[in-house]
Design a protein around this motif. Structure first.
Motif, mmCIF file in Angstrom:
data_model
loop_
_atom_site.group_PDB
_atom_site.id
_atom_site.type_symbol
_atom_site.label_atom_id
_atom_site.label_comp_id
_atom_site.label_asym_id
_atom_site.label_seq_id
_atom_site.Cartn_x
_atom_site.Cartn_y
_atom_site.Cartn_z
ATOM 1 N N ILE A 62 -25.439 -24.753 35.935
ATOM 2 C CA ILE A 62 -25.398 -23.934 34.739
ATOM 3 C C ILE A 62 -25.101 -25.133 33.515
ATOM 4 N N VAL A 63 -23.716 -25.548 33.827
ATOM 5 C CA VAL A 63 -22.954 -26.150 32.717
ATOM 6 C C VAL A 63 -23.657 -27.554 32.322
ATOM 7 N N VAL A 64 -24.036 -28.216 33.602
ATOM 8 C CA VAL A 64 -24.302 -29.684 33.482
ATOM 9 C C VAL A 64 -26.011 -29.678 33.127
ATOM 10 N N SER A 65 -26.466 -29.168 34.096
ATOM 11 C CA SER A 65 -28.051 -29.137 34.380
ATOM 12 C C SER A 65 -28.702 -28.519 33.112
ATOM 13 N N VAL A 66 -28.334 -27.175 32.880
ATOM 14 C CA VAL A 66 -29.030 -26.246 31.818
ATOM 15 C C VAL A 66 -28.524 -26.336 30.634
ATOM 16 N N LYS A 67 -27.035 -26.113 30.591
ATOM 17 C CA LYS A 67 -26.413 -26.326 29.023
ATOM 18 C C LYS A 67 -26.562 -27.574 28.310
#
Length: 622
Positions: A62-67
């Motif tokens: 969620i934090v690295v890949s998406v955000k």
């Protein structure tokens, strides 16, 4: 051209693995150990292991890949990234009041980075060298001295540039990630039950079972994503595509495999919690793994040091820090710079941290507040850019912002409880940098306003001098002017005391644009103000260093020929006096005096030969 790009892409991607992912790539050394160390009231239990692994996996997604990789990296300024770039972009299409709020948020984010950068080299190198406890327990007492020795060498070589060392970064870090993957895979095959943690229900189950304690435990989980800001900050060096390819093909799979490998080991042997990373390896591989881990952590530290150099240069060029000596260590790459004062201040701070905290576990208690605080600010600023600059639907932007903040805010709040166990350190460092940046910006503005209070019109002065000129002498006089249509202080003092004027006068303004680079075609603009007065405006990006000789060369191409040895540069030297103020503003004024006294002088800043400079002193009350 496209063929060249395709051929270069693998090399750039490999370089991105070496520089961008050093910090987040060394997190497996200590993250799971801190999560399950017993500090939260539960031990190495099956539900806790699977819960933490599920949280780590979904945070990485969620934090690295998406955000960051999918959303934040869309916000670039001519390809450049970083929290100050985001601040600049967010303030472009907003009201003056809103822009002020966004600037404060950006400066807080930049200040947090300075707080984080002191801890990163210390915790990374110490956690690697602590592998000695497994290989040779008798050498435990040498962990702190060895850590200091390794980091001393790293800071000493900064002045020689990182170009040569940089060529070694990529293969070493690629080897590191491959070893992470192999170690993890070896453990997972022995206990594949650990793969159950890929199901997000285990993360939910973790919160349900451990209740309030699970929220506090998020402060340890965040260690898995501590290097996430580097993805955005280093975007200008490598581009978006190589950074994304490196993450999805090498870094993410290797990290996940290693974390799950450590989890598989702990499910089978809970006593391995002493150091689950090194205990994954067979006995014969401990020493080689220790050496590789030390090299990887040095590289992670180098990436962070380079990042703080870049952030400092950007802050100086944008007017938030006083001018300081910036040395370019590469003729090919503008990003390779060395700032002596920052290098040694950072070194002494890192050594002090290592001596004070002694163990990487103690440092982990201080780590996270600055990182998560910056993450919250990045979410707000990037959503502002999406709404104001990209004109995305406001409901979509609101939804995206809420999703990100639902992750970032709990992580930040979970880390707040670390304040009394060491978290005060990055906060104090960040507060100090925020105070310095806001003081320099506001007091510099106050000084310039005081200096321009004489109320004389530049056009009227020039017309008067042309009509009834003083004694004119041969040559060219250049007066550095900080603002257009304002009479330089040095010009007024020269007329007042020397009562002479050169036969040609150039009013030179060096301007920093809201962009990393300015094309040479737009570098210089020349405007004749009268037969003997000229206005020259030289524009530079915040990643460039102004150079007066280059400005003269551009002027010559435009028809205004200037020879350095026939030119005199007149500059004002201000002696500052603090006027009547409340005590807190008086303290800020004294800090500004200290910064002003130690700032790099204009001749050195703009590479003007010292024998061509004439300084005229003036006393200014601020």
């Amino acid at each position: 051209m496209s063929t060249d790009k395709k051929e270069a892409l693998p090399a750039i991607t490999l370089a991105a693995i070496g520089v961008v992912y050093g910090d987040i790539g060394t997190s497996p050394l200590y993250t799971l150990r801190e999560c399950l160390s017993g500090q939260f009231g539960f031990g190495v239990e099956r539900d806790a292991i699977l819960g933490f692994l599920s949280l780590i996996f979904w945070l990485l997604v969620i934090v690295v890949s998406v955000k960051y990789l999918s959303f934040v990296m869309r916000a670039d300024n001519a390809g450049e990234g970083g929290i100050l770039t985001l601040m600049s972009l967010a303030g472009r299409n907003t009201s003056a009041k809103m822009t002020s709020v966004l600037v404060i948020m950006g400066l807080i984010g930049g200040s947090f980075f300075y707080g984080e950068v002191v801890i990163t080299p210390a915790i990374s190198v110490m956690s690697a060298i602590e592998g000695l406890e497994i290989a040779a327990p008798s050498l435990d007492a040498y962990i702190v001295p060895l850590s200091i020795a390794v980091l001393t060498l790293l800071f000493v070589i900064q002045k020689h540039g990182t170009g040569l060392v940089g060529k070694l970064f990529a293969p070493i870090m690629l080897t590191w990630f491959l070893v992470l993957a192999m170690l993890g895979l070896r453990s997972i095959t022995g206990n594949p039950e650990v793969l159950l943690a890929l199901n997000p229900m285990w993360a939910a189950h973790f919160f349900i079972e451990y209740k309030a304690v699970s929220f506090v435990a998020l402060g340890a989980v965040v260690l898995a994503i501590t290097g996430v800001e580097a993805l955005y900050a280093d975007m200008g060096h490598f581009g978006k595509l190589p950074i994304r390819i490196a993450w999805f093909t090498v870094v993410l799979p290797s990290l996940v495999l290693n974390y799950f490998g450590q989890g598989a080991l702990l499910l089978k042997s809970p006593e391995a919690i002493k150091n689950p990373f090194f205990l994954q390896a067979p006995d014969w591989a401990l020493i080689p793994l220790l050496i590789l881990a030390t090299l990887a952590t040095v590289i992670a530290s180098q990436a962070v040091i380079s990042g703080v150099f870049s952030l400092t240069r950007q802050a100086v060029r944008l007017g938030y820090l006083s001018p300081m000596r910036i040395i370019h260590t590469s003729e090919m790459e503008s990003g390779q710079i060395y700032i002596p004062v920052i290098n040694w201040l950072l070194y002494f701070a890192v050594v002090l941290v290592i001596v004070s905290f002694e163990r990487s576990s103690n440092l982990a208690a201080a780590y996270g507040i600055a990182v998560t605080g910056t993450m919250v600010l990045t979410s707000i600023l990037s959503c502002t850019v999406a709404r104001k600059n990209w004109h995305w639907n406001k409901f979509l932007v609101l939804l995206i912002g809420l999703v990100f903040l639902c992750v970032d805010v709990p992580l930040f709040l979970a880390n707040v409880q670390k304040i009394f166990s060491g978290g005060w350190l990055p906060l104090c460092l960040g507060l100090a940098m925020f105070t310095i940046m806001t003081t320099w910006k506001s007091e510099r503005f106050r000084l310039l306003r005081r200096m321009h209070e004489h109320g004389n019109s530049l056009e009227a002065l020039i017309a008067s001098l042309e009509k009834s000129p003083p004694v004119r002498v041969q040559g060219t006089a250049v007066y550095m002017s900080r603002a257009l249509n304002v009479i330089p202080f040095a010009l007024l003092h020269n007329l007042k005391h020397n009562k002479v004027l050169h036969e040609r006068v150039i009013l030179l303004t060096l301007r920093t644009e809201d962009a990393p680079y300015v094309h040479n075609v737009k570098r210089v603009s020349i405007e004749p103000l009268s037969p003997t007065f000229w206005r020259v405006v030289a524009s530079y990006g915040w990643r460039e260093t102004p150079n007066v000789e280059e400005v003269f060369h551009r002027c010559g191409l435009e028809g205004l020929s200037c020879r350095m040895m026939e030119t005199s540069f007149f500059m004002s030297h201000e002696s500052l006096i603090i006027g009547k103020r409340p005590w807190y503003l008086r303290l800020r004024g004294k800090l500004f005096l200290l910064l002003q006294r130690n700032a790099l002088r204009a001749p050195d800043q703009f590479e003007i030969p010292p024998n061509r400079v004439i300084e005229l002193g003036t006393q200014v009350e601020i």
